[in-house]
Motif scaffolding. Structure first.
Motif, short mmCIF file in Angstrom:
data_model
loop_
_atom_site.label_atom_id
_atom_site.label_comp_id
_atom_site.label_asym_id
_atom_site.label_seq_id
_atom_site.Cartn_x
_atom_site.Cartn_y
_atom_site.Cartn_z
N ALA A 522 21.71 8.83 45.45
CA ALA A 522 22.77 8.40 44.54
C ALA A 522 23.96 7.86 45.32
CB ALA A 522 23.22 9.58 43.68
N GLU A 523 24.61 6.85 44.75
CA GLU A 523 25.79 6.28 45.40
C GLU A 523 26.83 7.37 45.57
OE1 GLU A 523 25.69 1.63 44.03
OE2 GLU A 523 26.74 3.06 42.79
N GLY A 524 27.54 7.28 46.64
CA GLY A 524 28.53 8.30 46.91
C GLY A 524 27.93 9.51 47.58
N ALA A 525 26.70 9.40 48.03
CA ALA A 525 26.04 10.54 48.67
C ALA A 525 26.66 10.83 50.03
CB ALA A 525 24.55 10.26 48.81
N GLU A 526 26.12 11.87 50.68
CA GLU A 526 26.74 12.36 51.91
C GLU A 526 26.71 11.33 53.04
OE1 GLU A 526 25.07 16.08 53.00
OE2 GLU A 526 25.77 17.10 51.21
N TRP A 527 25.73 10.43 53.01
CA TRP A 527 25.66 9.47 54.12
C TRP A 527 26.92 8.61 54.19
CZ3 TRP A 527 25.93 4.20 53.66
CH2 TRP A 527 25.71 3.64 52.39
N LEU A 528 27.53 8.33 53.05
CA LEU A 528 28.76 7.54 53.06
C LEU A 528 29.86 8.26 53.82
CD1 LEU A 528 29.19 6.00 49.49
CD2 LEU A 528 29.19 4.78 51.66
N ALA A 529 29.98 9.57 53.56
CA ALA A 529 31.00 10.36 54.25
C ALA A 529 30.72 10.41 55.75
CB ALA A 529 31.06 11.76 53.66
N ARG A 530 29.45 10.56 56.12
CA ARG A 530 29.10 10.62 57.54
C ARG A 530 29.40 9.29 58.24
NH1 ARG A 530 24.80 13.95 55.50
NH2 ARG A 530 23.39 12.16 55.37
N PHE A 531 29.07 8.18 57.56
CA PHE A 531 29.37 6.87 58.13
C PHE A 531 30.89 6.69 58.29
CE2 PHE A 531 25.91 3.53 58.27
CZ PHE A 531 24.88 4.44 58.39
N ALA A 532 31.65 7.16 57.30
CA ALA A 532 33.11 7.02 57.37
C ALA A 532 33.67 7.76 58.58
CB ALA A 532 33.75 7.55 56.09
N PHE A 564 27.21 0.43 54.00
CA PHE A 564 28.48 1.15 54.12
C PHE A 564 29.64 0.17 53.99
CE2 PHE A 564 31.99 2.33 56.97
CZ PHE A 564 32.43 3.48 56.34
N TRP A 565 29.57 -0.95 54.70
CA TRP A 565 30.63 -1.94 54.60
C TRP A 565 30.80 -2.44 53.17
CZ3 TRP A 565 28.42 -4.88 59.38
CH2 TRP A 565 28.97 -4.35 60.57
N GLU A 566 29.68 -2.65 52.50
CA GLU A 566 29.74 -3.18 51.14
C GLU A 566 30.34 -2.17 50.17
OE1 GLU A 566 28.87 -4.33 47.18
OE2 GLU A 566 27.87 -2.61 48.13
N MET A 567 29.90 -0.92 50.26
CA MET A 567 30.36 0.09 49.30
C MET A 567 31.78 0.54 49.58
SD MET A 567 26.97 2.41 48.64
CE MET A 567 27.73 3.24 47.27
N ARG A 568 32.16 0.60 50.86
CA ARG A 568 33.53 1.02 51.20
C ARG A 568 34.47 -0.17 51.35
NH1 ARG A 568 34.60 6.39 52.70
NH2 ARG A 568 33.29 7.64 51.32
N GLU A 569 33.98 -1.35 50.99
CA GLU A 569 34.80 -2.56 50.87
C GLU A 569 35.41 -3.04 52.18
OE1 GLU A 569 36.17 -1.79 46.29
OE2 GLU A 569 36.98 -0.51 47.84
N TYR A 570 34.65 -2.89 53.25
CA TYR A 570 35.01 -3.52 54.52
C TYR A 570 34.34 -4.90 54.54
CZ TYR A 570 36.54 1.10 56.09
OH TYR A 570 37.18 2.31 56.21
N LEU A 571 34.63 -5.69 53.52
CA LEU A 571 33.90 -6.93 53.32
C LEU A 571 34.20 -7.95 54.42
CD1 LEU A 571 34.58 -7.29 49.46
CD2 LEU A 571 32.67 -6.12 50.61
N ALA A 572 35.48 -8.19 54.68
CA ALA A 572 35.85 -9.18 55.70
C ALA A 572 35.42 -8.71 57.09
CB ALA A 572 37.35 -9.43 55.66
N GLU A 573 35.64 -7.44 57.38
CA GLU A 573 35.27 -6.92 58.70
C GLU A 573 33.77 -7.00 58.93
OE1 GLU A 573 35.12 -2.75 61.25
OE2 GLU A 573 36.50 -2.89 59.56
N GLY A 574 33.00 -6.54 57.95
CA GLY A 574 31.55 -6.56 58.10
C GLY A 574 31.02 -7.97 58.28
#
Length: 884
Positions: A522-532, A564-574
């Protein structure tokens, strides 16, 4: 002055052959002197004085140590009783001399005689009391009274109010006798310790003594330095340590505090500290050191950096100036340049300088001293190398504090060769690492010559790294940036930089690809936090791979970070990072890694509204997939091309591409992918007005998700079917479908799904003119998006509030909110699609019509300039009108 001699009998005898000579303070048996130290001897005299009577523990404490004592007295009394019994060979089970009265005290039960004649107990008591009083006044080498020699501070003490209070409280606890103030060089350990000691002078009538150890290179001389500081006369034939211990044993009747400053380079002298504490029960010791002493009973007091404001949202000047880091900078800048002042023009630069210096007091003071030749903005620009800029401290400061590099040198030189190697290699981590990460990068070849766990403990112990315990996940080890910059210099000089950086990049690649396998949850799962948490490390790894032209690893790492870039909105950086990777020589070869990187770059370009670039990138990805006969890659690319076509408004092309993608997924037998493709196709069919066909496709999609047990897919399918019902004007069915989906999202704890569906329910309520319900649902939704830090979600909700205000004829509020949402979208580079923008403009039309062009433009610009936090704060206020 000594008291007049007391006339006493020659000796006191008890038992068959024990003799106590009060004048020589000796216990003998058959003319042989028995060794009995001060406290056991004092206690024996007290018991004989009260022969036949109960002597309570309180009486013992007051007689031997006095009322104000910092000591575990129970253990001391028990030890003294054991020593007396050992010397007298007294059996506690069948005592002949000292009887224990359980829970109350002790009684001396043997007969006491003088010259073989029994003497009255009251006469013995009177004489022994006189002996004790005379003895307590007698010491030959008594410490001279020096209440304090604490250094006078030449500048005002800034901040640290909580730390000072906490350290005082700790030091005054009865069970605490040794406190070690720890922290990296330049953190302000000495200043804090002196401030604490200064505030406690009255609590230590025996004296508060500051002993500077920074210039001492021989740990064997520490006792001599303390003896000299205390003004003790040295006697021939005794070592300074013995002289010091004897004085503490015999003459320390009032609490005393020793402040041992800069102990870290004298670790061999740690046993001396332990011996001093054992010798003087009224003694407390406060130590400053970059590493803990590891003495039994030690209490460590780590000193944190000075508090900093959030540089992203500066408070008003009067509040900003109260932050300790900023206040210290201003204080030292004014000392260097009297006309300096904190103002609106320099506040941002001063704050960023303090933040980039990690709130490290020494670094801030050195920076502020440059204010005579550099403005804050110029200083901020030059802070790319902290170690080069921060030089030229006061000449009367210790040399190690005159430049930041000298401070670091002092700490580095105290490390063993293996610890220095670990310290250097840890510098490649940006934002810290786990123990697993440190092992993977710092001991790749097994050449560290040090147990990794012990090594990391040493880094923390010596204040070169901090151990951080996150709310979830493993402990992390983090270096202050000033320390990490120094360690990087050492790594460069060692010749190990290239190998260590490559090991770090390899670790980042393995970690990212392993975590990427969790993205199907599911979106928002733990992998997002680990990537952050690891994002700064991933960035560093990508930069190294890009700089060294490692195409294969770089493309793989970029592709793994895409979601991760897409979901956390690092669009320009990614997009920028992928663009650099795709230009590396050798990446033009049509490989799966290149295809995935092209796909990722294309999706990010599409999210930014750059549909032409997105189409070109994804078509190249599709071409490679077809060359490699990669059906799955082709299906994914076709789906992405369809989304791009839909968002730019080319619905027929989007439908054709979705249908082509669906065919491939059916051929591959990927049921979940088929269901998702059906949902996408249904969305396009709905846009074409074929609601019956859309319902049929959604029904098939829902059936597959239920068959697979994919409840997240089921919930989203219901949500999309709610959209169809809503478009058809069937509000009751739409609400029922939305609520069913919401219930599943709540059960799953899928906060992204919850927030999105709440927004849909709010818009449905708004369309039915149930504005109170709409606002309530919008508020619940925006709170969740704010907690998720999902800026596109926040922008969407601000737009919902704006539309609601427009329809309620709150025109200025509507346009201000719309302006705030537009600014946020521009900030993250995620504009609305043309269709979404047209729909929003139609909803805002009543507000624009109600205002003149000037008033409307002013309201919009006010919202545009409003910080997003303020916009959220306003819409969450139940009744208050929106204001700038």
């Amino acid at each position: 002055m000594a008291s007049e001699p007391v006339r006493l009998s020659d000796s006191i005898q008890f038992g068959e052959d024990f003799e106590l000579d009060p004048r020589s303070y000796e216990l003998r048996r058959a003319d042989r002197v028995l060794k009995l130290e001060r406290i056991p001897m004092e206690l024996l005299l007290l018991l004989i004085e009260g022969r036949g009577q109960l002597v309570t523990r309180d009486q013992i404490i007051e007689r031997i140590w006095g009322k104000d004592v910092f000591l575990d007295t129970d253990n001391s009394i028990n030890a003294a009783i054991r020593k007396i019994r050992q010397v007298l060979k007294d059996d506690p089970e069948h005592p002949r001399f000292v009887q224990t009265i359980t829970g109350r005290g002790y009684r001396f039960i043997a007969a006491v005689v003088e010259a073989k004649c029994e003497i009255p107990g009251k006469d013995v008591a009177r004489e022994l009391a006189a002996i004790r009083n005379r003895f307590s006044e007698k010491p030959a080498k008594r410490v001279e009274t020096r209440p304090t020699n604490l250094p006078v501070q030449r500048t005002g003490f800034v901040g640290r109010v909580k730390e000072v209070a906490a350290a005082k409280e700790l030091l005054l606890r009865q069970d605490v006798r040794l406190v070690t103030v720890t922290g990296p060089g330049g953190i302000g350990k000495t200043r804090l310790a002196v401030q604490v000691a200064s505030g406690l002078v009255e609590r230590f009538p025996g004296g508060t003594h500051f002993i500077s150890l920074s210039s001492l290179s021989d740990s064997g001389l520490i006792a001599s330095v303390i003896v000299q500081t205390l003004g003790i006369r040295e006697a021939g034939g005794q070592s300074p340590l013995e002289i010091l211990k004897e004085n503490l044993r015999d003459s320390l009747h009032a609490p005393m505090l020793l402040l041992l400053d800069n102990f870290e380079h004298l670790v061999q002298a740690v046993p001396t500290v332990a011996e001093l504490l054992a010798a003087g029960p009224n003694l407390k010791i406060l130590v400053t050191s970059r590493a803990a002493l590891h003495v039994y009973g030690e209490h460590e007091f780590p000193v944190p950096p000075l508090a900093l404001p959030d540089s992203r949202s500066l408070p008003p000047l009067e509040v900003l100036s109260q932050y300790p880091a900023v206040a210290l900078f201003v204080q030292r800048a004014v000392a260097a340049k009297p006309d300096f002042g904190l103002n609106q023009e320099n506040a941002s630069a001063v704050t960023e300088i303090c933040a980039r210096l990690d709130g490290l007091p020494l670094a801030i003071e050195l920076a502020a001293a440059r204010i005579k030749v550099l403005s804050p903005s110029s200083m901020r620009t030059r802070l790319t190398s902290r170690l080069q800029l921060l030089t030229g401290g006061a000449r009367d400061m210790p040399q190690r504090h005159q430049t930041l590099r000298a401070t670091m040198d002092w700490s580095y030189d105290l490390l063993s060769a293996a610890e220095q190697k670990l310290f250097r290699r840890l510098s490649v981590f940006v934002g810290g690492c786990t123990l697993e990460g440190a092992e993977a990068v710092c001991d790749t070849k097994g050449d560290l010559d040090l147990d990794l766990l012990d090594g990391m403990a040493s880094m923390v112990d010596k204040s070169l790294a901090q151990q951080v315990e996150p709310a979830k996940g493993e402990s992390r080890f983090v270096m202050l940036e000033t320390i990490r910059e120094y360690a990087l210099e050492k790594l460069e000089a060692s010749g190990e930089k290239s190998l260590t950086k490559r090991a770090h990049a390899a670790y980042c690649l393995v970690l990212a690809e392993e975590e990427a396998t969790q993205q199907g949850s599911a979106e928002g799962a733990e992998w997002l936090a680990r990537f952050a948490v690891e994002h700064d490390n991933f960035r560093a790894g990508l930069e190294w791979l890009t700089e060294t032209g490692d195409a294969e690893w770089g493309l793989r790492l970029g592709a793994a970070l895409f979601r991760f870039w897409e979901m956390r909105e690092y669009l320009a950086e990614g997009r920028a990072r992928l663009g650099k990777l795709l230009k590396i020589a050798g990446t033009a070869v049509p490989t799966k890694a290149r295809a995935r990187a092209l796909f990722a770059a294309g999706v990010l370009a599409g999210a930014q509204g750059d549909y032409a670039s997105a189409d070109a990138l994804i078509r190249e990805s599709l071409d490679i997939a077809r060359q490699l006969r990669d059906k799955q890659g082709a299906a994914v690319s076709l789906n992405a091309l369809a989304v791009i076509a839909r968002d730019r408004g080319d619905v027929p092309v989007a439908r054709s591409l979705f249908e082509e993608s669906l065919v491939l997924w059916r051929e591959l037998g990927e049921r979940k992918a088929v269901a998702r493709s059906l949902s996408n196709l249904a969305n396009i069919v709905k846009l074409q007005g074929d609601n019956a066909r859309a319902r049929s496709l959604y029904a098939e999609c829902l059936s597959i998700f239920r068959e697979l047990g994919d409840r997240t897919g089921v919930a989203w399918s219901m949500n999309y079917q709610g959209d169809v019902a809503r478009d058809q004007g069937d509000s009751a069915s739409a609400r029922a479908l939305y609520e069913q989906g919401l219930a599943i999202f709540r059960e799953l704890g899928d906060r992204w799904g919850i927030a999105g569906t709440l927004a849909d329910l709010g818009s449905l309520a708004r369309e039915q003119e149930n504005y109170a319900s709409a606002l309530s649902l919008y508020r619940e939704s925006i709170k969740i998006f704010q907690e998720l830090d999902h800026k596109r979600g926040i922008a969407r909700l601000l737009e919902c509030f704006a539309c609601s205000a427009a329809v309620q004829l709150e025109a200025e509020r509507s346009l201000r909110l719309a302006g705030a949402a537009a600014a946020l979208r521009q900030n993250i580079g995620a504009p609305l699609t043309p269709a979404e923008q047209a729909k929003l403009e139609a909803s805002l039309h009543p507000a624009r019509e109600a205002l003149t062009n000037t008033v409307g433009a002013t309201a919009w610009l006010e919202g545009w300039a409003l910080p997003v936090e303020k916009a959220i704060e306003e819409v969450l206020m139940p009744e208050a009108p929106f204001s700038s």
